[in-house]
Motif scaffolding. Structure first.
Motif, short mmCIF file in Angstrom:
data_model
loop_
_atom_site.label_atom_id
_atom_site.label_comp_id
_atom_site.label_asym_id
_atom_site.label_seq_id
_atom_site.Cartn_x
_atom_site.Cartn_y
_atom_site.Cartn_z
N UNK A 85 0.90 -1.22 0.07
CA UNK A 85 -0.02 0.01 0.08
C UNK A 85 1.07 1.44 0.05
N UNK A 86 1.82 1.05 0.52
CA UNK A 86 2.75 2.57 0.82
C UNK A 86 3.56 2.77 -0.44
N UNK A 87 3.92 1.79 -1.30
CA UNK A 87 4.52 1.93 -2.62
C UNK A 87 3.58 2.33 -3.65
N UNK A 88 2.24 2.11 -3.64
CA UNK A 88 1.46 2.71 -4.46
C UNK A 88 0.96 4.05 -4.02
N UNK A 89 0.66 4.34 -2.67
CA UNK A 89 0.49 5.76 -2.13
C UNK A 89 1.53 6.67 -2.42
N UNK A 90 2.85 6.12 -2.69
CA UNK A 90 4.09 7.13 -2.97
C UNK A 90 4.05 7.36 -4.37
N UNK A 91 2.94 7.04 -5.16
CA UNK A 91 2.84 7.48 -6.56
C UNK A 91 3.61 6.51 -7.55
N UNK A 92 4.01 5.47 -7.05
CA UNK A 92 4.99 4.26 -7.74
C UNK A 92 3.96 3.18 -8.27
N UNK B 164 17.03 3.53 -18.74
CA UNK B 164 18.17 3.18 -17.86
C UNK B 164 17.68 4.36 -16.58
N UNK B 165 17.60 5.69 -16.92
CA UNK B 165 17.20 6.50 -15.99
C UNK B 165 16.00 6.26 -15.03
N UNK B 166 14.97 5.93 -15.82
CA UNK B 166 13.53 5.92 -15.29
C UNK B 166 13.78 4.57 -14.24
N UNK B 167 14.44 3.27 -14.69
CA UNK B 167 14.47 2.16 -13.97
C UNK B 167 15.30 2.68 -12.48
N UNK B 168 16.62 3.28 -12.69
CA UNK B 168 17.27 3.61 -11.53
C UNK B 168 16.75 4.53 -10.70
N UNK B 169 15.73 5.27 -11.15
CA UNK B 169 15.16 6.28 -10.03
C UNK B 169 13.72 5.46 -9.43
N UNK B 170 13.25 4.77 -9.82
CA UNK B 170 12.12 4.06 -9.75
C UNK B 170 12.58 3.08 -8.39
N UNK C 207 15.12 3.11 -6.78
CA UNK C 207 15.75 3.98 -5.60
C UNK C 207 14.49 4.34 -4.83
N UNK C 208 13.31 4.82 -5.59
CA UNK C 208 12.34 5.18 -4.66
C UNK C 208 11.53 3.90 -4.00
N UNK C 209 11.50 3.08 -4.50
CA UNK C 209 10.76 1.94 -3.92
C UNK C 209 11.84 1.24 -2.62
N UNK C 210 13.10 1.28 -2.89
CA UNK C 210 13.93 1.09 -1.91
C UNK C 210 13.61 1.79 -0.52
N UNK C 211 13.68 3.11 -0.77
CA UNK C 211 13.39 4.01 0.36
C UNK C 211 11.89 3.64 1.24
N UNK C 212 10.90 3.37 0.23
CA UNK C 212 9.59 2.91 0.99
C UNK C 212 9.89 1.67 1.57
N UNK C 213 10.53 0.73 0.93
CA UNK C 213 10.49 -0.45 1.40
C UNK C 213 11.34 -0.68 2.83
N UNK C 214 12.27 -0.06 2.92
CA UNK C 214 13.25 0.11 4.21
C UNK C 214 12.29 0.90 5.15
N UNK C 215 11.66 1.90 4.81
CA UNK C 215 10.70 2.68 5.97
C UNK C 215 9.73 1.70 6.29
N UNK C 216 9.29 0.93 5.54
CA UNK C 216 8.04 -0.38 6.05
C UNK C 216 8.70 -1.50 6.77
N UNK C 217 10.02 -1.62 6.77
CA UNK C 217 10.53 -2.63 7.89
C UNK C 217 11.18 -3.75 7.00
#
Length: 493
Positions: free
Chosen positions: A246-253, A293-299, A301-311
């Motif tokens: 839910x957090x990933x989708x809520x982050x607009x990803x 390449x750029x889109x994948x790297x950015x996305x 990284x954004x997912x990594x931050x959400x996942x780490x914050x989620x535990x």
């Protein structure tokens, strides 16, 4: 809608003689040993021997069979490759089962329009294989894509692990050619962005063979992404993983894929295909990003931050294409892998709002312990499409019946939290009683009205998907919004 039981009967010899006028003898199966492989689809807990199986090889033969059966009042059940999981292709004991497996030509790949015209017996994966030399592919990818047919995908509106970003079958179709029960041919959809009139193509997609027999399908093809990368996120708690979705989708990803497996499923898949899954995870998320390449790297990284914050306790990344495919191989082999854990399992298909994932999973595991039926979860987490696998032993008296009760409770829970009783497997015969919980009488009557408009005689795949109103009245569920589904001691067909 006319009742099949009220129609005049025709003798086997007269039916066979009529079919022989429109089909070669080699396309008509009547011997028991030849009929046996068709007695069920992938949901083999429900079985029925067909009266006759026919294997038309072209549209003329399809039309001929339909006209014969319409004139004689004989039911027809269309069938693809038989990989369905809801009993949608279960034969009618008084009817003809029409296998479309011989209509298996890829008619055209148009690399400029990015489309493919195919017959219904073409395998899902074969479309992407044929389009690959042009840098194109067909996006919907059910786990059974190496075997399932595109016609079956249309009948059930199938999804797959990449449906979150690229949509279900209905979102990837342009045009359908189909035959009504009386042999009338028509087309729905358009090669353009829209078509005049009602959206009959969307109506046919997911109609489970109740309205027409589809004989030609035009699908959209997409250019292969320049890059795709997957990551595995481990969690020590299933609810945390559910909240992470839910957090990933809520982050607009919106990832290309977002799948979840619980601990038992993860360990079973790892033992089966050695996908480098962490053995100590209580839940595993597979997230994929595709694009430049750029889109994948950015996305990523954004997912990594959400996942780490989620535990997330650990995150692994695919280092190359081979490893990415290996990550997905484990997920796509999860069903057969779980089959090694018990003599039998029952696969449920329900969909819930993403925000309710954690709570529903908690309820499911608690209920599993209470009734002593083990549940293993593998599902399309991104769109809330659950696939609980209930483990049982069919050789033990009453074990399947207890499992079916639990399955019905899960479907009722899906409805209770604002979801639905199916996401991609369809209703078939398996969930036909659950429709009485999902829909009220006026809604079901609308469904019956649509059926009558396409098939006034009620001969096309009767007894599937939409329950008779008296059936719901018998179950006492017509106006129930919450609660358990009927006990499986009631007739299933």
């Amino acid at each position: 809608m006319g009742s099949v039981d009220q129609l005049p009967t025709v003798s086997d010899s007269d039916l066979l003689l009529a079919l022989q006028k429109v089909l070669p003898d080699s396309a008509i199966l009547t011997e028991v040993q030849a009929l046996r492989p068709y007695e069920s689809d992938g949901l083999n807990s429900y079985r029925e021997m067909p009266r006759i199986v026919v294997l038309p090889a072209n549209e003329t033969e399809v039309q001929g069979v339909l006209k014969v059966c319409h004139d004689l009042g004989v039911p027809v059940v269309p069938r693809g490759q038989g990989t369905g999981l809801s009993g949608g292709a279960l034969p009618h004991k008084e009817g003809v089962l029409m296998s479309l497996a011989r209509l298996n030509r890829i008619i055209e790949i148009n690399r400029f329009a990015r489309t493919a015209r195919v017959q219904p017996g073409v395998r899902n994966l074969a479309i992407s294989e044929a389009a690959a030399p042009y840098g194109l592919y067909y996006a919907p990818d059910p786990s059974s894509q190496i075997a399932c047919s595109i016609g079956g995908n249309v009948a059930e509106n199938s999804g797959g692990v990449h449906c979150l970003k690229y949509g279900l079958t209905v979102h990837n179709l342009l045009r359908l050619r189909a035959y009504l029960m009386d042999g009338t041919v028509f087309e729905a959809g358009s090669a353009g962005p829209d078509a005049a009139g009602f959206d009959l193509m969307a109506l046919l997609t997911g109609s489970e063979g109740l309205l027409a027999v589809v004989t030609e399908i035009t699908v959209r093809l997409l250019p292969k992404p320049r890059k795709a990368q997957a990551l595995l996120a481990s969690f020590d708690d299933v609810e945390k993983a559910g909240q992470a979705v839910a957090d990933i989708i809520a982050a607009g990803i919106i990832p290309a894929g977002l799948e979840m497996m619980d601990g038992p499923a993860t360990r079973a898949a790892e033992a089966f295909v050695h996908a480098n899954y962490p053995a100590d995870a209580e839940a595993l998320l597979i997230c994929e990003s595709d694009g430049t390449e750029e889109e994948v790297a950015d996305e990523i990284e954004r997912m990594r931050k959400v996942l780490e914050h989620a535990g997330a306790t650990e995150i692994r990344y695919s280092s190359d294409e081979a490893e990415r495919l290996k990550f997905w191989a484990g997920r796509k082999a999860a069903f057969p892998a779980v089959g090694r854990l018990a003599p039998d399992y029952y696969c449920i298909d329900g969909t819930i709002p993403r925000r309710t994932l954690g709570g529903v999973l908690r309820w499911m595991y608690a209920r599993s312990k209470e009734i002593k039926i083990e549940v293993v979860n593998v599902f399309h987490a991104g769109d809330g499409n659950l696939h609980p696998l209930l483990l049982f032993d069919a050789s033990l008296p009453g074990d399947f019946e207890r499992t079916e009760v639990f399955a019905n409770e899960i479907l009722a829970k899906c409805v209770e939290v604002g979801g639905t009783i199916t996401g991609e497997h369809g209703v078939g015969v398996e969930k036909i009683d659950a429709m009485c919980v999902q829909f009220a009488s006026d809604e079901l009557e609308t469904f019956h009205g649509l059926k009558r408009a396409f098939d006034p005689s009620g001969l096309l795949n009767p007894g599937k998907a939409v329950p008779a109103l008296h059936r719901c009245a018998e179950l006492g569920r017509m106006h129930v919004h919450h609660g358990e589904l009927p006990h499986p001691e009631l007739p299933r067909f």
